[in-house]
Design a protein around this motif. Sequence first.
Motif, PDB file in Angstrom:
ATOM      1  N   VAL A 275      18.726  59.060  32.193  1.00 27.38           N
ATOM      2  CA  VAL A 275      17.378  58.770  32.683  1.00 27.38           C
ATOM      3  C   VAL A 275      16.377  59.395  31.724  1.00 27.38           C
ATOM      4  O   VAL A 275      16.217  60.619  31.664  1.00 27.38           O
TER       5      VAL A 275
ATOM      6  N   ASN B  59      12.129  55.449  37.839  1.00 30.57           N
ATOM      7  CA  ASN B  59      12.765  56.090  36.692  1.00 30.57           C
ATOM      8  C   ASN B  59      13.074  55.073  35.599  1.00 30.57           C
ATOM      9  O   ASN B  59      12.867  53.864  35.776  1.00 30.57           O
TER      10      ASN B  59
ATOM     11  N   ARG C 285      20.248  62.792  43.583  1.00 28.00           N
ATOM     12  CA  ARG C 285      19.089  63.578  44.001  1.00 28.00           C
ATOM     13  C   ARG C 285      18.144  62.734  44.862  1.00 28.00           C
ATOM     14  O   ARG C 285      17.591  63.225  45.856  1.00 28.00           O
TER      15      ARG C 285
ATOM     16  N   ASN D 104      11.113  62.242  34.687  1.00 34.32           N
ATOM     17  CA  ASN D 104      12.485  61.736  34.732  1.00 34.32           C
ATOM     18  C   ASN D 104      13.546  62.823  34.867  1.00 34.32           C
ATOM     19  O   ASN D 104      14.726  62.583  34.599  1.00 34.32           O
ATOM     20  N   THR D 105      13.141  64.016  35.297  1.00 33.92           N
ATOM     21  CA  THR D 105      14.110  65.079  35.565  1.00 33.92           C
ATOM     22  C   THR D 105      14.328  65.191  37.068  1.00 33.92           C
ATOM     23  O   THR D 105      13.557  64.654  37.876  1.00 33.92           O
ATOM     24  N   LEU D 106      15.376  65.918  37.425  1.00 36.73           N
ATOM     25  CA  LEU D 106      15.631  66.145  38.846  1.00 36.73           C
ATOM     26  C   LEU D 106      14.499  66.948  39.472  1.00 36.73           C
ATOM     27  O   LEU D 106      14.181  66.769  40.646  1.00 36.73           O
TER      28      LEU D 106
ATOM     29  N   PRO E  66      18.939  63.956  33.087  1.00 36.42           N
ATOM     30  CA  PRO E  66      20.000  63.617  34.045  1.00 36.42           C
ATOM     31  C   PRO E  66      20.700  62.306  33.696  1.00 36.42           C
ATOM     32  O   PRO E  66      20.114  61.419  33.072  1.00 36.42           O
TER      33      PRO E  66
ATOM     34  N   PHE F 284      20.820  61.369  38.957  1.00 33.90           N
ATOM     35  CA  PHE F 284      19.486  61.025  39.447  1.00 33.90           C
ATOM     36  C   PHE F 284      19.564  60.369  40.825  1.00 33.90           C
ATOM     37  O   PHE F 284      18.811  60.742  41.736  1.00 33.90           O
TER      38      PHE F 284
END
Length: 290
Positions: free
Chosen positions: A80, A68, A139, A50-52, A131, A136
């Motif tokens: 997120v 997500n 990205r 769930n990160t960029l 994020p 999110f």
Amino acid sequence: MHARAVAASTTAVLGTAALLLTFSPARAADSGAGPVVIAHRGASAYAPENTLAAVDKAAELGVEWVENDVQRTKDGELVVLHDDSLQRTTDVEEVFPDRAPWKVKDFTAAEIARLDAGSWFDPAYAGARVPTLEQFVHRVERYDQKLLLELKNPQLYPGIERQTLKVLSNEGWLDREHVRNRLIVQSFGADSVRTVHELKPAVKTGFLGTPPVADLPSYAAFTDQINPSYGSLTADYVDAVHALRGAHGKRLEVFTWTVNDAENARRVDGYGVDGIITNTPDVVQEAVDG
């Protein structure tokens, strides 16, 4: 996704499926179309979930769909994160040692933005952040990807359905192109899925779980997908879902989760599922392509 799926009995599946299939088109597998592969929380086997960075890794692997989880902070920001607690995937215990049990809803967005959401996974990702939903989707948009968005724990966050749709609208994700081809909103909460459908009928929706076959027609009134765990899945259940038309008048779909190995990917592909949610999208894609 950690909800317990509700398994239908074999007798119910076979009986109802036989009745329904006479009125519906054949499943996707019969037309030769393979399932789409969805990167679960991003490519979460290879980057912190769930990160960029997990979105970046999914894009690097050529994955079209990213999944997500969305939750809400104390001051009303959508972030997120999978768990309703920050404990597992951030350094919140070190930064805020006196704030147990470290629930997302008890921290402001600014406080959460201070946390390291990468080191727990690998020191190489030290400094990764939780994020916001806006960050999110920006990205995901950068890579022209598609988004399977889960409303997590909606019972904890009254009104999160309307708020999520507002953020998506503000970020350009409710235009015709996104709604038709690049966005699905799902949840384990049937009421939450129903609310999304009522607020924005054009948005494609999914229900996470395995409702009994006899109950599927009631779900089809407000959702476009039934998305069970792969352990609860059978070919007959997939056929029973496919036998119905969903909220937009198209065949009800099945996205199954969370499949991380080639053997199970091939098994559920053989059932005719429409999508496979996975931490290892490269492994699953190779299996279903083969």
